[in-house]
Scaffold this motif. Structure first.
Motif, short mmCIF file in Angstrom:
data_model
loop_
_atom_site.label_atom_id
_atom_site.label_comp_id
_atom_site.label_asym_id
_atom_site.label_seq_id
_atom_site.Cartn_x
_atom_site.Cartn_y
_atom_site.Cartn_z
N ARG A 1 0.84 -1.22 0.00
CA ARG A 1 0.00 0.00 0.00
C ARG A 1 0.87 1.26 0.00
NH1 ARG A 1 -3.23 -1.89 5.36
NH2 ARG A 1 -4.20 -3.78 4.48
N VAL A 2 1.87 1.27 0.88
CA VAL A 2 2.71 2.47 1.01
C VAL A 2 3.56 2.66 -0.25
CG1 VAL A 2 4.53 3.58 2.36
CG2 VAL A 2 2.66 2.37 3.52
N ARG A 3 4.01 1.55 -0.83
CA ARG A 3 4.77 1.67 -2.09
C ARG A 3 3.93 2.35 -3.17
NH1 ARG A 3 6.38 -4.15 -1.01
NH2 ARG A 3 5.01 -4.77 -2.72
N ILE A 4 2.65 1.93 -3.27
CA ILE A 4 1.77 2.55 -4.27
C ILE A 4 1.66 4.05 -4.02
CG2 ILE A 4 -0.57 2.66 -5.23
CD1 ILE A 4 -0.94 -0.29 -4.31
N ALA A 5 1.41 4.42 -2.77
CA ALA A 5 1.20 5.85 -2.44
C ALA A 5 2.46 6.66 -2.74
CB ALA A 5 0.79 5.99 -0.98
N LEU A 6 3.62 6.13 -2.35
CA LEU A 6 4.87 6.84 -2.63
C LEU A 6 5.05 7.03 -4.13
CD1 LEU A 6 7.16 4.98 -0.05
CD2 LEU A 6 6.67 7.43 -0.02
N ASN A 7 4.75 6.00 -4.90
CA ASN A 7 4.88 6.09 -6.36
C ASN A 7 3.88 7.10 -6.94
OD1 ASN A 7 6.78 4.10 -6.15
ND2 ASN A 7 5.48 2.47 -6.96
N LEU A 8 2.64 7.05 -6.48
CA LEU A 8 1.63 7.97 -7.01
C LEU A 8 2.02 9.42 -6.75
CD1 LEU A 8 -1.63 6.07 -5.99
CD2 LEU A 8 -0.99 6.65 -8.34
N LYS A 9 2.64 9.66 -5.60
CA LYS A 9 3.04 11.03 -5.26
C LYS A 9 4.42 11.38 -5.81
CE LYS A 9 -0.05 11.54 -1.29
NZ LYS A 9 -0.82 12.74 -1.67
N GLY A 10 5.03 10.44 -6.51
CA GLY A 10 6.32 10.73 -7.14
C GLY A 10 7.44 10.92 -6.15
N LEU A 11 7.38 10.20 -5.02
CA LEU A 11 8.40 10.36 -3.98
C LEU A 11 9.42 9.22 -4.08
CD1 LEU A 11 5.89 11.18 -1.11
CD2 LEU A 11 7.45 12.81 -2.22
N ALA A 12 10.69 9.60 -4.17
CA ALA A 12 11.74 8.59 -4.22
C ALA A 12 11.98 8.04 -2.81
CB ALA A 12 13.03 9.21 -4.75
N TYR A 13 12.34 6.77 -2.73
CA TYR A 13 12.64 6.19 -1.42
C TYR A 13 13.62 5.05 -1.59
CZ TYR A 13 9.35 2.50 -2.80
OH TYR A 13 8.72 1.49 -3.47
N PRO B 1 0.52 16.85 -0.50
CA PRO B 1 -0.91 16.76 -0.83
C PRO B 1 -1.23 16.46 -2.29
CG PRO B 1 -0.36 18.88 0.23
CD PRO B 1 0.92 18.15 0.03
N SER B 2 -0.26 16.59 -3.18
CA SER B 2 -0.59 16.43 -4.60
C SER B 2 0.19 15.29 -5.23
CB SER B 2 -0.28 17.74 -5.33
OG SER B 2 -0.57 17.60 -6.70
N PRO B 3 -0.46 14.39 -5.97
CA PRO B 3 -1.91 14.33 -6.19
C PRO B 3 -2.64 13.80 -4.96
CG PRO B 3 -0.83 12.42 -7.19
CD PRO B 3 0.27 13.29 -6.65
N ALA B 4 -3.85 14.30 -4.75
CA ALA B 4 -4.64 13.89 -3.58
C ALA B 4 -5.05 12.42 -3.71
CB ALA B 4 -5.88 14.77 -3.46
N LEU B 5 -4.95 11.71 -2.61
CA LEU B 5 -5.37 10.31 -2.59
C LEU B 5 -6.59 10.11 -1.71
CD1 LEU B 5 -1.83 8.63 -2.48
CD2 LEU B 5 -3.29 9.09 -4.47
N LEU B 6 -7.17 11.21 -1.29
CA LEU B 6 -8.48 11.21 -0.63
C LEU B 6 -9.38 12.15 -1.42
CD1 LEU B 6 -7.50 11.56 3.16
CD2 LEU B 6 -8.74 9.63 2.16
#
Lengths: 215, 215
Positions: free
Chosen positions: A14-26, A83-88
């Motif tokens: 779940r967290v991997r998806i969210a990080l990817n959707l928000k374009g955050l490197a980790y 906050p961008s892109p919003a996931l809520l």
């Protein structure tokens, strides 16, 4: 950021998806849930996550390194911090429906199929862990689909990806793994297919992780 | 608002506390989890909560009646809709720590002790449901306390009541009910005592509900 993860852990996914959707490197830090009795039980991991669960997100706030556990708490953190892109969705009511769907997976299904529970069901109670799982997953997906019908478009909440989809997709992988018949869940598998076309979901898939074990 | 609740349901109890803290009046609708095989399984209740869990909050939004399930989703809804007094701290990081603690109870402990699970442990697997519960509660409270130590003041997060306390208090009642020794959890019982002095917590207590059954 560092993400302590295991390829097949649905909560890490779940967290991997969210990080990817928000374009955050980790940085991906694998924690093997099975090897040597489970690396999550090591003193080093317990120090950053006393619940001994995955994932843990390591973040730096105010110049200090911190550790966050619990996937839904992490999703909310990412949503507030980036906050961008919003996931809520917008508006308290739709946001509540979205979180309700996410929690139907997060507290209603996943806790009953997680490894530490299955180890007790099989190891201590000498019971059929697969049958145990199938029961809870099937019951939970039926409820999830009934609730999602009220708001679904391309995704669970209209036409934007949200926490609900992020929780649903790894749960459906788990459902197949434990042999649940997904025939009755046409709405859910349709949403899953829509998600599967997005690069953020593709890159987060269990099989694409550095610690994945080929079937 | 209407709250479908059961006196001893820890998830209903959380929402009662939040409603009281925010000074929101509500109608209490009892749903008996045991009588006649459980009223939550009735067609009428399933229509408003397909997961067949408590609580359900009935709200009117845009002139339409809606139903919200899942206690954490409801707490977030109340927080967004009625922001004062705040039940989450300020700043993404502390909010994440607060939600992490809440989820340690919500997804880490409670799902493993809920009635439908215990019925399967005892009824189908013929195992000791009390020992099962004690294991998960004890393990979860140990982790909760270790994590809470980093942020606790009078309450789990400094000196303001938050989601974390709202989840902790009913869980400690459950711990006693299932015979868990709370001696090692001095921090948690101290926080519990601080909460117990607040009228909002007092009025939300299981024993004070209209459907409570005297011991």
């Amino acid at each position: 950021m560092k993400l302590y993860s295991y390829w097949r852990s649905s909560c890490s996914w779940r967290v991997r998806i969210a990080l990817n959707l928000k374009g955050l490197a980790y940085e991906y830090v694998p924690v093997h849930l099975v090897k040597d009795g489970g690396e999550q039980h090591s003193d080093a991991y317990r120090a950053i996550n006393p619940m001994r669960t995955l994932p843990t997100l390591e973040v730096t706030e105010g110049g200090k390194v911190h550790h966050l556990g619990q996937s839904l708490a992490i999703l909310e953190y990412l949503e507030e911090r980036y906050p961008s892109p919003a996931l809520l969705p917008a508006g308290p009511f739709l946001r509540a429906r979205c979180r309700m769907l996410a929690e139907m997976v997060n507290s209603g299904i996943q806790p009953l199929q997680n490894l530490s529970v299955l180890q007790r069901i099989k190891g201590e109670l000498k019971a059929d862990d697969k049958a145990w799982c199938m029961y809870w997953i099937d019951r939970g997906l039926a409820a999830f689909q009934a609730a999602a019908q009220e708001t679904a478009g391309t995704y669970c909440l209209g036409n934007a990806v949200s926490f609900a989809d992020i929780c649903l997709v790894p749960q459906l992988y788990g459902a197949r793994r434990f042999g649940v018949d997904l025939q009755p869940y046409a709405l859910l598998t349709r949403i899953e297919a829509a998600c599967a076309s997005l690069p953020a979901f593709q890159a987060a898939h269990a099989d694409r992780q550095p610690d994945a074990v080929p079937a």
